[in-house]
Design an enzyme around this catalytic site. Structure first.
Site: not given
Length: 402
Positions: A52, A56, A78, A114, A240, A249
């Site tokens: 968060s 995005y 963080e 984490d 990518y 992905k």
């Protein structure tokens, strides 16, 4: 209290410090971009946002709070300030986001830890169970360099490499502030590197979060979960979508289908293909800087910020616009980027780009400023000569019912 005069310290696109006032101003700017609240005064969906504090995930958090009155929990990982260094930029962004949430009366809290670990999953599940009982939505938006498997204890490290053959990538670099075109040769990944990247950036942890919530009967009827992804242009495909990150992905998309099987019709999981953006994760990918600078110049007014795209996603999740999906069951937010005319124009500039012309054909200064903003630098209106308070507390949740 720890007032300091802070100067930016960076090597290329990586900054070793952040500016608290600048990070606060960035969040305020994003908050102003979010659409006004909907007319319905009822409490919004109970939401868990994993990741968060940046990219995005941050945009989805801000739009959810201001526009859709969401309740719930945000998770970020963080570092706090020390005697020698500032806190991470995401720490300061979270502190400001929590203030804005409190101003709106939102019942939304933040957990620092984490998200890959069992301990954080257990703590998050306990908090959600005690405060809300069940959740309606999970937004999964994590980009990380490593992941410790909570079952085996093995540490997996992600790599950014092509698969199959080596690749020479065009890059955008700055020498004394002057944009230049460079080149980087990337060796093809071996199978162990590909698998490690999948373990970090794929869907394994997303599925484990669903399992943790489901085991405690916390998934509301009609529960939805989305994981942020990217496809991108054929220009960047070798490094990518056709590379190690692309393999991860693809695993994320396969995981969405596996989660849907697990939910048995009581909820739905989708990957969300976002458009290009300047994020701390994307700046680490060779060629993406040059591609994004060109794309921003070509797209012009059609460029979609992370807030624009998060607002579009929330509208679909809230039912206002319908959750349209492509033939692979993915929600697409990248139509503005993948417009054939836009891609053709980007390709034309890409093919002829060189150091002599790039400043005139790509928004290189814009890109460099956007990178600085990720850490609270290059923000208009911020006086960087004034000492800033670097020791900012992590937001403390109010008691239940307050």
């Amino acid at each position: 209290m720890s007032l300091r005069e802070i100067k930016p310290g960076n090597r290329g696109y990586l900054y070793v410090n952040s500016h608290p006032t600048g990070c606060r101003a960035v969040v305020d700017d994003m908050w102003r971009q979010t659409p006004d609240p909907t007319g319905d005064d009822r409490p919004g969906p109970v939401t868990l946002v994993i990741g968060s504090s940046a990219g995005y995930g941050l945009a989805a958090t801000l739009v959810g709070l201001r526009t859709h009155r969401m309740r719930g929990l945000g998770i970020a990982f963080e570092s706090p300030a020390t005697e020698r260094r500032t806190a991470g930029a995401g720490w300061y962004r979270t502190a400001r986001t929590a203030e804005l949430a409190a101003e709106t009366g939102a019942d939304f809290t933040f957990l620092n830890g984490d998200a890959f670990s069992d301990e954080v999953k257990d703590e998050a599940v306990d908090q959600l169970a005690a405060r809300f009982g069940m959740i309606d939505l999970l937004v999964y938006s994590i980009a990380a360099p490593r992941r410790t498997d909570p079952v085996t204890g093995e540490v997996h490290h992600s790599v950014i490499k092509p698969i199959g053959t080596d690749y020479r990538a065009k890059t955008l670099v700055f020498e004394d502030g002057v944009p230049q075109i460079g080149e980087m040769c990337l060796r093809a990944a071996d199978e162990a590197e590909r698998e490690a990247t999948v373990q970090v950036m794929g869907g394994t942890d997303w599925r484990m979060w669903i399992d943790a919530l489901q085991s405690k009967d916390l998934l509301a009827d009609g529960f939805r979960t989305v994981a942020l992804s990217y496809v991108g242009s054929d220009i960047t495909a070798p490094i990518y979508r056709a590379g190690t990150i692309g393999a991860a992905k693809q695993h994320l998309e396969d995981t969405a289908r596996a989660i849907n099987t697990r939910l048995q019709g009581t909820g739905r999981a989708h990957t969300v293909v976002a458009g290009a953006a300047v994020t701390q994760a994307s700046t680490a990918i060779p060629s993406i800087a040059l591609y994004t600078g060109i794309l921003h110049r070509v797209a012009g007014d059609s460029w979609q910020t992370t807030v624009d795209q998060a607002a579009a996603l929330w509208n679909r999740l809230a039912g206002d616009a319908g959750l349209d999906v492509d033939d692979q069951d993915r929600v697409r937010l990248d139509d503005w980027e993948m417009n054939p005319e836009v891609q053709a124009a980007v390709r034309a500039i890409w093919d002829r780009s060189d150091t002599d012309s790039i400043a005139a054909t790509a928004d290189t200064s814009w890109f460099r400023d956007q990178v600085g903003r990720l850490y609270g630098w290059n923000v208009p209106g911020v006086d960087y000569e004034v000492a800033a308070e670097t020791t900012v507390p992590w937001p403390t949740p109010a008691p239940c019912g307050i």
